[in-house]
Enzyme design. Structure first.
Site, mmCIF file in Angstrom:
data_model
loop_
_atom_site.group_PDB
_atom_site.id
_atom_site.type_symbol
_atom_site.label_atom_id
_atom_site.label_comp_id
_atom_site.label_asym_id
_atom_site.label_seq_id
_atom_site.Cartn_x
_atom_site.Cartn_y
_atom_site.Cartn_z
ATOM 1 N N GLY A 85 0.781 -1.234 0.000
ATOM 2 C CA GLY A 85 0.000 0.000 0.000
ATOM 3 C C GLY A 85 0.811 1.280 0.000
ATOM 4 N N THR A 87 2.031 3.143 -2.424
ATOM 5 C CA THR A 87 1.618 4.139 -3.411
ATOM 6 C C THR A 87 0.439 4.952 -2.889
ATOM 7 O OG1 THR A 87 2.332 2.644 -5.177
ATOM 8 C CG2 THR A 87 0.918 4.480 -5.812
ATOM 9 N N TRP A 88 -0.528 4.261 -2.326
ATOM 10 C CA TRP A 88 -1.696 4.925 -1.739
ATOM 11 C C TRP A 88 -1.276 5.797 -0.553
ATOM 12 C CZ3 TRP A 88 -6.297 2.065 1.005
ATOM 13 C CH2 TRP A 88 -7.413 2.923 1.077
ATOM 14 N N HIS A 142 11.732 1.422 1.661
ATOM 15 C CA HIS A 142 11.345 0.033 1.924
ATOM 16 C C HIS A 142 12.287 -0.593 2.946
ATOM 17 C CE1 HIS A 142 8.173 -0.091 -0.912
ATOM 18 N NE2 HIS A 142 8.889 -0.265 -2.010
ATOM 19 N N SER A 172 0.655 -9.540 -4.676
ATOM 20 C CA SER A 172 0.918 -8.265 -5.343
ATOM 21 C C SER A 172 2.383 -8.164 -5.761
ATOM 22 C CB SER A 172 0.543 -7.108 -4.410
ATOM 23 O OG SER A 172 0.629 -5.871 -5.077
ATOM 24 N N TYR A 230 -3.220 -2.020 5.932
ATOM 25 C CA TYR A 230 -3.874 -1.682 4.667
ATOM 26 C C TYR A 230 -5.375 -1.970 4.733
ATOM 27 C CZ TYR A 230 -4.955 -1.965 -0.356
ATOM 28 O OH TYR A 230 -5.512 -1.806 -1.594
ATOM 29 N N ARG A 300 -3.013 -1.975 -9.450
ATOM 30 C CA ARG A 300 -3.618 -3.210 -9.921
ATOM 31 C C ARG A 300 -5.041 -3.277 -9.365
ATOM 32 N NH1 ARG A 300 -3.625 -8.916 -9.457
ATOM 33 N NH2 ARG A 300 -3.005 -8.841 -7.276
ATOM 34 N N GLY A 302 -5.841 -3.686 -5.769
ATOM 35 C CA GLY A 302 -5.978 -3.121 -4.433
ATOM 36 C C GLY A 302 -7.021 -3.837 -3.603
#
Length: 337
Positions: A85, A87-88, A142, A172, A230, A300, A302
């Protein structure tokens, strides 16, 4: 002991702007002392650095960031294992901290990827670039908690961590890897990759140890580390967006809430909105480097529970048992379903 890093991966457009060749030589020599694994005939081994496995380009970027990155006192670092998660999270955090500068019609998120507006400290370090905008106090990694540059903890910078059910995280990650430009170099099947993930020997693994480091830090210093799942963010997005804003020091005023500021940010940062933008349909990250990928790969489904589309119930149950054992006594659970 490790074997020599593969030259095609080491010379893929990165590390060309290091301050001097001494750093390159120092870090490669250090790599050669690290534990390594190459059970699946990758072009080069995975190396274990500070307890976690990865390819040499990423590890060198992390070493560089540890050596050179200087945090600012008001920095907020967004931390995650890949494909959980981030990117969100980047989009939500950026929209929050810049909402006095932009609105939902002028935000840079409309023309730039979330990964372009929040600098990725170890990948930037690996490429010898500085993408920081000091007016936006955000950076991302990361890297595990114990590998963060010392300046973050010395200055007491705030840390936001997001994690995810490991079954969905693996699914993912697998989809992301198979669409990378370098994946044809990796002779690995879905089943082999799953075995590696279960063993903890895959990029950024072991997954559970990555999560545990940040979980424990959040228990020890809740004023410094905010821990998200998430699935919780998906279930009650408005509540957690406000929680994120409060923690970062950008709380919404009652007037802003009345005017729908929270909902506007949620809409702007939604998978549907971001994935429909031209930059995220056709743009690229870090072209001509080991880290090159299409922006579309970050969007993609999610979906919570997507692991069921490719993993058998037996595989899911096995991974749940492994993670439950690894997290035993921590007070943390990760399986969403």
């Amino acid at each position: 002991m490790g074997s020599s890093p593969d030259e095609s991966m080491m010379n893929s457009g990165d590390f060309g702007t290091l301050e001097d060749e001494n750093d390159r030589e120092e870090f490669i020599n250090k790599l050669l002392t690290l534990p390594s694994r190459n059970d699946w005939n990758f072009p080069e081994p995975l190396y274990q650095y500070q307890g976690f496995w990865n390819f040499s380009p990423y590890i060198i970027g992390l070493m560089l960031a540890q050596k050179r990155f200087q945090a600012q006192p008001n920095d907020i670092i967004l931390c995650s294992h890949p494909k959980t998660g981030p990117t969100w999270l980047k989009a939500l955090a950026f929209a929050n901290v810049t909402r006095s500068q932009y609105d939902d019609s002028t935000s840079p998120l409309l023309t730039k990827s979330p990964h372009d507006v929040v600098p990725f400290i170890e990948l930037d370090a690996a490429q010898g670039v500085d993408n920081r905008d000091l007016k936006v106090p955000l950076a991302a990694t990361h890297g595990p908690f114990n590998s963060l540059p010392t300046s973050f903890r010395t200055l007491g910078c705030k840390i936001v961590y997001i994690c995810r059910d490991p079954k969905d995280a693996f699914m993912s990650l697998w989809h992301f890897m198979t669409k990378q430009i370098w994946f044809p170099l990796l002779s690995i099947t879905f089943e082999d990759a799953f075995e590696m993930f279960c063993e903890g020997v895959l990029v950024h693994g072991p997954y559970w140890e990555h999560v545990l480091e940040y979980w424990r830090a959040s228990l020890e210093s809740p004023e410094m580390v905010l821990f998200f799942k998430y699935e919780d963010l998906k279930t009650n997005t408005s509540f957690h967006v406000k929680r994120l804003a409060d923690f970062m020091g950008f709380a919404f005023t009652p007037e802003e809430e009345k005017q729908g500021a929270v909902d506007k940010i949620i809409e702007l940062c939604s998978l549907e909105t971001l994935s429909s933008l031209e930059v995220n349909r056709n743009g690229k990250q870090r072209e001509n480097s080991m880290f090159e990928c299409r922006n579309g790969l970050f969007f993609r489904k999610g979906k919570v529970g997507d692991w069921k589309s490719a993993m058998t119930p037996e595989m899911g149950a096995r991974l749940d048992r492994i993670v439950e054992l690894k997290l035993s006594g921590s007070g943390l659970t990760l399986s969403a379903n």
